[in-house]
Design a protein around this motif. Structure first.
Motif, PDB file in Angstrom:
ATOM      1  N   GLY A  77      -6.779  -7.101   3.781  1.00  0.00           N
ATOM      2  CA  GLY A  77      -6.033  -8.217   3.964  1.00  0.00           C
ATOM      3  C   GLY A  77      -4.523  -7.926   3.153  1.00  0.00           C
ATOM      4  O   GLY A  77      -3.892  -9.194   3.236  1.00  0.00           O
ATOM      5  N   ALA A  78      -4.443  -7.138   2.306  1.00  0.00           N
ATOM      6  CA  ALA A  78      -3.170  -7.017   1.397  1.00  0.00           C
ATOM      7  C   ALA A  78      -2.048  -6.787   2.413  1.00  0.00           C
ATOM      8  O   ALA A  78      -2.209  -6.097   3.561  1.00  0.00           O
ATOM      9  CB  ALA A  78      -3.461  -5.947   0.325  1.00  0.00           C
ATOM     10  N   SER A  79      -0.843  -7.202   1.892  1.00  0.00           N
ATOM     11  CA  SER A  79       0.316  -6.707   2.794  1.00  0.00           C
ATOM     12  C   SER A  79       0.767  -5.296   2.159  1.00  0.00           C
ATOM     13  O   SER A  79       0.065  -4.810   1.063  1.00  0.00           O
ATOM     14  CB  SER A  79       1.637  -7.459   2.348  1.00  0.00           C
ATOM     15  OG  SER A  79       1.888  -7.403   1.153  1.00  0.00           O
ATOM     16  N   LEU A  80       1.665  -4.422   2.801  1.00  0.00           N
ATOM     17  CA  LEU A  80       1.887  -3.360   2.354  1.00  0.00           C
ATOM     18  C   LEU A  80       2.634  -3.371   0.673  1.00  0.00           C
ATOM     19  O   LEU A  80       2.299  -2.608  -0.055  1.00  0.00           O
ATOM     20  CB  LEU A  80       2.782  -2.560   3.088  1.00  0.00           C
ATOM     21  CG  LEU A  80       3.378  -1.210   2.686  1.00  0.00           C
ATOM     22  CD1 LEU A  80       2.426   0.005   2.612  1.00  0.00           C
ATOM     23  CD2 LEU A  80       4.592  -0.912   3.435  1.00  0.00           C
ATOM     24  N   THR A  81       3.493  -4.461   0.582  1.00  0.00           N
ATOM     25  CA  THR A  81       3.875  -4.659  -0.756  1.00  0.00           C
ATOM     26  C   THR A  81       2.747  -4.819  -1.570  1.00  0.00           C
ATOM     27  O   THR A  81       2.731  -4.180  -2.718  1.00  0.00           O
ATOM     28  CB  THR A  81       4.731  -5.919  -0.651  1.00  0.00           C
ATOM     29  OG1 THR A  81       6.060  -5.593  -0.195  1.00  0.00           O
ATOM     30  CG2 THR A  81       5.354  -6.028  -2.173  1.00  0.00           C
ATOM     31  N   GLU A  82       1.703  -5.680  -1.644  1.00  0.00           N
ATOM     32  CA  GLU A  82       0.571  -5.797  -2.371  1.00  0.00           C
ATOM     33  C   GLU A  82       0.028  -4.546  -2.653  1.00  0.00           C
ATOM     34  O   GLU A  82      -0.682  -4.246  -3.879  1.00  0.00           O
ATOM     35  CB  GLU A  82      -0.153  -6.926  -1.737  1.00  0.00           C
ATOM     36  CG  GLU A  82       0.128  -8.304  -1.936  1.00  0.00           C
ATOM     37  CD  GLU A  82      -0.323  -9.341  -1.007  1.00  0.00           C
ATOM     38  OE1 GLU A  82      -0.008 -10.515  -1.243  1.00  0.00           O
ATOM     39  OE2 GLU A  82      -1.072  -8.967  -0.059  1.00  0.00           O
TER      40      GLU A  82
END
Length: 309
Positions: free
Chosen positions: A226-231
């Protein structure tokens, strides 16, 4: 020592010349990595016009595959996959690679290949991503796959000077683990084996001993949680032990990050029509309008992204 390049075209009018712009960029990195080369191209629809074809319709997903036998029977493989998945699978042969397309989920294609044809190397799966790579000088590799004629939104590429593993097609970059996600890497990770053991427990399958495949798998795992690419990239700053410049491709765009020490070279340039990165500026010098571009060196531990979340 390796060379990496990336090009994202903001202006739709330029996208018919993506390969023509990208090819000289990758060729300029030959002396940083003369033993093999590879690239990822993001585009919708069919694969390269070069090569033999087994059907031309566009499907919901595609898989780019590799087998060292250029007489490999891709038609039989596509037929078997289609029979099992209940749909027609079209295919295009491009030198030692092939792109299979069908109205199925990309994960279903990867799972079927892992279960039924594990000897075939899965270079990528997704809806817009295709990966091609081979042993040889970058110019020769690009000629085999028809890079100058390629169209699309963005490409990332890598020239390799193997230091930690054998010179093989499978060991060349880019690496893809998640759907439409790929990564190229200049540097080295010292804790990739421990990360690999953790990721295998999470169900990931690896095809090489290359530390860069582990980095790609790590990002794919973070995104699946569920993380974004940035995260995911921010988490990697804590979890990766080593030195690196990563360029990461996604369906929407690409991102660049250097480790907190930033000991591997990188330069970026941007105009209102495109954004590009490379290990050295000379790879960017022939892009249209580069004389008016904003040019800078990416800072350590800082994420730069275009078209990604």
């Amino acid at each position: 020592m390796c060379g990496i390049v990336g090009l994202y075209l903001k202006d739709p009018e330029l996208r018919g010349k993506l390969g023509a712009f990208f090819g000289p960029m990758l060729a300029e990195m030959t002396d940083r990595g003369p033993d093999s080369a590879g690239f990822a191209v993001y585009r919708d629809g069919a694969s390269s016009d070069a090569g033999e074809t087994g059907g031309g319709e566009t499907g919901a997903a595609k898989a780019s595959l590799y087998d060292p036998d250029e007489r490999f029977d891709w038609a039989a493989l596509a037929q078997a996959m289609g029979d099992d998945l209940g749909t027609r699978i079209a295919w295009d042969r491009v030198a030692s690679h092939a792109v299979l397309r069908g109205a199925v989920r990309a994960k279903a294609m990867r799972d079927w290949l892992t279960a039924n044809r594990p000897e075939v190397r899965v270079m990528s799966t997704g809806t817009s991503l295709e990966i091609y790579k081979e042993i040889g000088l970058p110019a020769d590799v690009m000629a085999r796959f028809g890079v100058p004629q390629m169209t699309g939104t963005h490409m990332i590429g890598h020239t390799r000077m193997a230091t930690e593993s054998a010179v093989t097609t499978e060991g060349a970059h880019p690496f893809n683990t998640g759907e439409d996600l790929c990564l190229v890497h200049n540097g080295s990770l010292s804790n990739h084996e421990s990360l690999k053991r953790m990721l295998r427990r999470e169900g990931l399958v690896f095809q090489t001993e290359n530390d860069s495949e582990v980095a790609a798998g790590y990002l794919a795992w973070r995104l699946s949680q569920g993380a974004s690419l940035t995260e995911a990239l921010e988490a990697g700053l804590k979890d990766f032990d080593g030195f690196y410049t990563f360029t990461v491709g996604t369906r929407e765009g690409f991102a660049v990050i250097r480790d907190p020490i930033a000991c591997k070279p990188a330069v970026m340039a941007e105009t209102d029509r495109w954004v590009a990165m490379a290990s050295e500026f000379r790879a960017l010098a022939r892009l249209p309008g580069v004389e008016d571009a904003r040019v800078w060196e990416p800072k350590p531990a800082t994420i730069y992204s275009w078209g990604t979340a």
